[in-house]
Scaffold this active site. Structure first.
Site, mmCIF file in Angstrom:
data_model
loop_
_atom_site.group_PDB
_atom_site.id
_atom_site.type_symbol
_atom_site.label_atom_id
_atom_site.label_comp_id
_atom_site.label_asym_id
_atom_site.label_seq_id
_atom_site.Cartn_x
_atom_site.Cartn_y
_atom_site.Cartn_z
ATOM 1 N N ASP A 7 -4.821 5.512 1.763
ATOM 2 C CA ASP A 7 -5.000 5.064 1.253
ATOM 3 C C ASP A 7 -7.042 3.713 1.550
ATOM 4 O OD1 ASP A 7 -3.580 2.111 0.832
ATOM 5 O OD2 ASP A 7 -5.088 1.552 2.452
ATOM 6 N N HIS A 38 0.697 -1.088 -0.560
ATOM 7 C CA HIS A 38 -0.069 0.269 -0.359
ATOM 8 C C HIS A 38 0.691 1.450 0.047
ATOM 9 C CE1 HIS A 38 -3.933 -2.204 0.348
ATOM 10 N NE2 HIS A 38 -2.943 -2.455 1.350
ATOM 11 N N GLN A 75 11.987 -8.028 -6.526
ATOM 12 C CA GLN A 75 11.323 -8.747 -7.950
ATOM 13 C C GLN A 75 11.122 -7.953 -9.172
ATOM 14 O OE1 GLN A 75 7.383 -10.750 -6.173
ATOM 15 N NE2 GLN A 75 6.291 -8.874 -7.386
ATOM 16 N N SER A 118 2.186 -6.813 -7.694
ATOM 17 C CA SER A 118 3.083 -8.198 -8.377
ATOM 18 C C SER A 118 1.685 -8.463 -9.625
ATOM 19 C CB SER A 118 3.197 -9.734 -7.936
ATOM 20 O OG SER A 118 4.126 -9.669 -6.314
#
Length: 483
Positions: A119, A16, A353, A373
């Site tokens: 958020d 987030h 990643q 992702s």
């Protein structure tokens, strides 16, 4: 025209927070009149968020982006309780009010306060925006389809008195307006299936309806049907600005994996043939149980494919959701596994990643299907095999496999939750089958769809693209609504 300041309030979870910071950069890069102050809430315990925000504060060079740390309270809060996050955010309201007063007194603002950007789990802060008479915008860090499902379930609960928790362990399928296919109840997020969590979770959907607008981390070409459905579900103005990604924050040496490990990983990938490696990674909060690790290892060995596996320490039952790296991977793996697979595989800790997915040696991604992702895999044209763990990841897996046709299913309804007495185990046969399908379908319709989605994701964010134009519209609305 006079400048405008936005107050950003993210949830202190990495997925987030990163999306919120990238969103802030996007706004100030797009329009020199805008400035952003990010109020950083801190969990009662240390987490990766602390080092991330510290590095941001020192690396930010523009005065138009500031970070203000709110005090950490070491209250005895049970992180595994279903209402921890709701209570945590509510308890930070006084800190936010104090920070707002300090900013006003210091005269450090570069423009008049024009609004809050919150958020999706910080909707309680809409109250504070209302108090000072500025609009609120919500940054929704999941898919448009998931936003539609939240709004729909909240409507069923509030208007039709449906007990959503009755779908737990149900074989039912639901008609959800943001999806073209019926949704199996088995992929609903755990938060809507227990009485302790369903009301606070769907309460966020209720509050989002009162916001001036919802910024969604998606792009029009990926989810056209879901985005069109949102107005009919009572959503305010929707701004698809995605993919909002941190593509510059990880390099070979400053990746999450840390300098030397990051270098070792990239050097190993450089030695592998193009599209030959399957990458297995389950996010900063993801880990597998001991038995599941052994099944995964067996599947990898039998598949014969090259692999890069981000393996984290299994979490003890009931503990917080932040796994650590294993000091010695052999303690979790079958005896002799590392020796037998040394020529084709590499086991690592927390992975860099973005740098890995960008590497030409990667041919497939066994993923937990976190939305960040998912967007990264689309951006880098890497097809996914689904193994969701927690949160809304089961829903994301369904959307990827069934709704969008972009992923291979290992499982869509697998759950790994430290609060559960036990987690089911996906067999080595199921995993091996998924990996082979993922890596050996060279000219499949699925791979063509992933490539098309990748190209569209890159076009969406450049000048004239759908997300670029949506950003123009958001900024125009911010200035039109400015008090």
């Amino acid at each position: 025209m006079a400048g405008a300041e936005l107050l950003f309030i993210p949830t202190p979870g990495m997925g987030h927070l990163v999306a919120m910071v990238e969103m802030a950069k996007l706004l100030i890069d797009h329009d020199p009149r805008l400035s952003v102050t990010v109020l950083v809430m801190k969990f009662p315990f240390d987490s990766a968020v602390d080092s991330y925000t510290n590095s941001l504060a020192t690396s930010t060079t523009t005065p138009r982006l500031r970070f203000v740390d709110l005090p950490r309270e070491n209250a005895e809060a049970e992180f595994s309780s279903g209402h921890f996050l709701t209570d945590f955010v509510e308890s930070r309201k006084p800190h936010v009010k104090r920070a707002m007063a300090d900013l006003a007194d210091s005269g450090g603002s570069t423009g008049r306060l024009a609004g809050f950007v919150l958020d999706m789990f910080c909707t309680a802060m809409i109250d504070l925006a209302d108090e000072v008479g500025v609009p609120s915008y919500v940054l929704f860090t999941s898919s448009a389809a998931f936003l539609g499902m939240m709004l729909h379930l909240q409507w069923l609960q509030d208007e039709h008195h449906v007990d959503i928790t009755e779908y737990k362990d149900s074989a039912a399928k639901l008609d959800v307006p943001s999806l073209t296919n019926p949704l199996p109840a088995k992929v609903l997020p755990p938060l809507v299936l227990t009485k302790e969590t369903v009301r606070p979770f769907l309460g966020h959907a209720r509050r989002m309806r009162a916001a001036k607008g919802i910024i969604v981390n998606t792009f029009d070409e990926l989810e056209p049907y879901a985005l069109r459905s949102l107005a009919g579900l009572g959503a305010p103005a929707v701004y698809p600005l995605g993919p909002i990604l941190n593509l510059k924050g990880e390099t070979k040496t400053n990746a999450d994996g840390g300098g030397r490990q990051g270098d070792d990983i990239m050097k190993w990938l450089d030695e592998q043939p193009p599209s030959s490696v399957v990458f297995l990674c389950f996010g900063s909060m993801g880990s597998l149980g001991e038995e599941q690790v052994k099944e995964m290892a067996c599947a990898l060995e039998r598949s014969g494919h090259r692999f890069l596996w981000s393996l984290r320490r299994p979490l003890p039952k009931g503990k917080a959701w932040f796994p650590s790296d294993l000091a010695d991977p052999t303690e979790a793996l079958p005896e002799g596994f590392l020796e037998r697979t040394a020529a084709v595989g590499k086991v690592i800790g927390l992975a860099p990643q973005v740098a890995v997915l960008a590497h030409p040696a990667i041919g497939g991604f066994v993923s937990h299907c976190g939305w960040n992702s998912t967007l990264e895999s689309i951006w880098f044209d890497v097809p996914v095999a689904t193994l969701p763990l927690y949160g809304e990841q089961q829903f994301n897996a369904f959307e990827l496999v069934v709704e969008l046709g972009l992923a291979v299913e290992i499982k869509m309804d697998y759950r790994r939750d430290p609060r559960m007495d036990s987690s089911p185990v996906v067999t080595a046969e199921e995993i091996e089958g998924g990996i082979k399908k993922l890596m050996e379908e060279v000219d499949s319709e699925r791979r063509k769809k992933v490539k098309e989605a990748s190209e569209k994701s890159r076009k969406a964010v450049v000048e004239g693209g759908s997300s670029y134009l949506s950003l123009d519209r958001l900024i125009e609305d911010i200035f039109n609504d400015k008090p």
